[in-house]
Design a protein around this motif. Structure first.
Motif, PDB file in Angstrom:
ATOM      1  N   GLU A 102      21.128 -24.886  23.863  1.00 43.49           N
ATOM      2  CA  GLU A 102      20.105 -25.652  23.176  1.00 43.49           C
ATOM      3  C   GLU A 102      20.515 -25.922  21.729  1.00 43.49           C
ATOM      4  OE1 GLU A 102      17.827 -22.521  25.695  1.00 43.49           O
ATOM      5  OE2 GLU A 102      19.568 -22.596  24.366  1.00 43.49           O
ATOM      6  N   CYS A 135      19.471 -30.004  25.111  1.00 41.67           N
ATOM      7  CA  CYS A 135      20.115 -28.967  25.909  1.00 41.67           C
ATOM      8  C   CYS A 135      21.310 -29.596  26.612  1.00 41.67           C
ATOM      9  CB  CYS A 135      19.139 -28.403  26.939  1.00 41.67           C
ATOM     10  SG  CYS A 135      19.849 -27.225  28.091  1.00 41.67           S
ATOM     11  N   TRP A 194      11.853 -26.670  30.178  1.00 43.23           N
ATOM     12  CA  TRP A 194      11.749 -25.963  28.899  1.00 43.23           C
ATOM     13  C   TRP A 194      10.646 -24.913  29.008  1.00 43.23           C
ATOM     14  CZ3 TRP A 194      15.147 -27.049  25.007  1.00 43.23           C
ATOM     15  CH2 TRP A 194      15.899 -28.218  25.133  1.00 43.23           C
ATOM     16  N   ARG A 243       8.950 -21.481  26.522  1.00 41.18           N
ATOM     17  CA  ARG A 243       8.914 -20.957  25.158  1.00 41.18           C
ATOM     18  C   ARG A 243       8.313 -19.560  25.174  1.00 41.18           C
ATOM     19  NH1 ARG A 243       4.244 -24.958  22.536  1.00 41.18           N
ATOM     20  NH2 ARG A 243       2.452 -24.032  23.638  1.00 41.18           N
ATOM     21  N   ARG A 248       6.899 -15.304  28.117  1.00 37.59           N
ATOM     22  CA  ARG A 248       7.536 -16.619  28.161  1.00 37.59           C
ATOM     23  C   ARG A 248       6.678 -17.537  29.025  1.00 37.59           C
ATOM     24  NH1 ARG A 248      13.976 -16.826  28.911  1.00 37.59           N
ATOM     25  NH2 ARG A 248      13.635 -15.213  27.330  1.00 37.59           N
ATOM     26  N   TYR A 307      12.333 -21.581  21.973  1.00 34.74           N
ATOM     27  CA  TYR A 307      12.315 -22.511  23.098  1.00 34.74           C
ATOM     28  C   TYR A 307      13.605 -22.357  23.903  1.00 34.74           C
ATOM     29  CZ  TYR A 307       8.107 -24.803  21.481  1.00 34.74           C
ATOM     30  OH  TYR A 307       6.797 -25.081  21.120  1.00 34.74           O
ATOM     31  N   TYR A 308      13.433 -22.245  25.212  1.00 35.97           N
ATOM     32  CA  TYR A 308      14.554 -22.033  26.117  1.00 35.97           C
ATOM     33  C   TYR A 308      14.690 -23.202  27.078  1.00 35.97           C
ATOM     34  CZ  TYR A 308      14.235 -17.147  24.637  1.00 35.97           C
ATOM     35  OH  TYR A 308      14.208 -15.993  23.894  1.00 35.97           O
ATOM     36  N   CYS A 309      15.880 -23.662  27.244  1.00 36.29           N
ATOM     37  CA  CYS A 309      16.214 -24.628  28.286  1.00 36.29           C
ATOM     38  C   CYS A 309      16.446 -23.857  29.583  1.00 36.29           C
ATOM     39  CB  CYS A 309      17.468 -25.382  27.869  1.00 36.29           C
ATOM     40  SG  CYS A 309      18.073 -26.599  29.053  1.00 36.29           S
ATOM     41  N   TRP A 368      19.274 -19.870  32.277  1.00 38.27           N
ATOM     42  CA  TRP A 368      18.627 -19.978  30.977  1.00 38.27           C
ATOM     43  C   TRP A 368      19.654 -20.285  29.896  1.00 38.27           C
ATOM     44  CZ3 TRP A 368      13.419 -19.794  30.688  1.00 38.27           C
ATOM     45  CH2 TRP A 368      12.706 -19.118  31.679  1.00 38.27           C
ATOM     46  N   GLN A 390      20.278 -19.872  25.600  1.00 37.33           N
ATOM     47  CA  GLN A 390      20.118 -18.725  24.702  1.00 37.33           C
ATOM     48  C   GLN A 390      18.872 -18.832  23.828  1.00 37.33           C
ATOM     49  OE1 GLN A 390      21.947 -21.305  23.998  1.00 37.33           O
ATOM     50  NE2 GLN A 390      21.546 -21.744  21.835  1.00 37.33           N
ATOM     51  N   GLY A 391      18.282 -20.030  23.783  1.00 42.56           N
ATOM     52  CA  GLY A 391      17.057 -20.228  23.014  1.00 42.56           C
ATOM     53  C   GLY A 391      17.314 -20.778  21.626  1.00 42.56           C
TER      54      GLY A 391
END
Length: 122
Positions: free
Chosen positions: A6, A22, A36, A38, A45, A94-96, A112, A114-115
């Motif tokens: 990301e 991403c 996505w 978060r 999460r 926020y994570y992809c 995932w 890494q955020g």
């Protein structure tokens, strides 16, 4: 195996906008739905948004619907999250995510990123 990275997080004032991106590498990007999630401090999460294979359908959490838009570009192996009208409660990492299953309106993540931190100041 799919690797996700990301970018685009940062600090923004309430009412402002940010665009997260991403980039995916590894197995065929187009075979995955992308999404996505978060995670805010002290909270679990949560799902934010997803886009199906070939971008035919998009899905959003109630809390972001009408403010956030997700899109994918398979030629570039990327998925974006445009966030408008940001609120302090949008502050989170926020994570992809990538997955092959959407249950109801939520992506089931298999991979995932890494955020990236998004902070919205009031």
């Amino acid at each position: 195996q799919v690797q996700l990275v990301e970018s685009g997080g940062g600090l923004v004032q309430a009412g402002g906008s940010l665009r997260l991106s991403c980039a995916a590498s590894g197995r065929a990007f187009s075979s995955y739905a992308m999404g996505w999630f978060r995670q805010a401090p002290g909270k679990s999460r949560e799902f934010v948004a997803a886009v199906s294979w070939a971008g035919g359908h998009t899905y959003y959490a109630v809390s972001v619907k009408g403010r956030f838009t997700t899109s994918r570009e398979d030629a570039k192996n990327t998925v974006d999250l445009q966030m408008n009208s940001l609120k302090p409660e949008d502050t989170a990492v926020y994570y992809c995510a990538a997955g092959t299953t959407i249950v109801g309106t939520t992506l089931v993540p298999e991979y995932w990123g890494q955020g990236t931190q998004v902070t919205v100041s009031s």
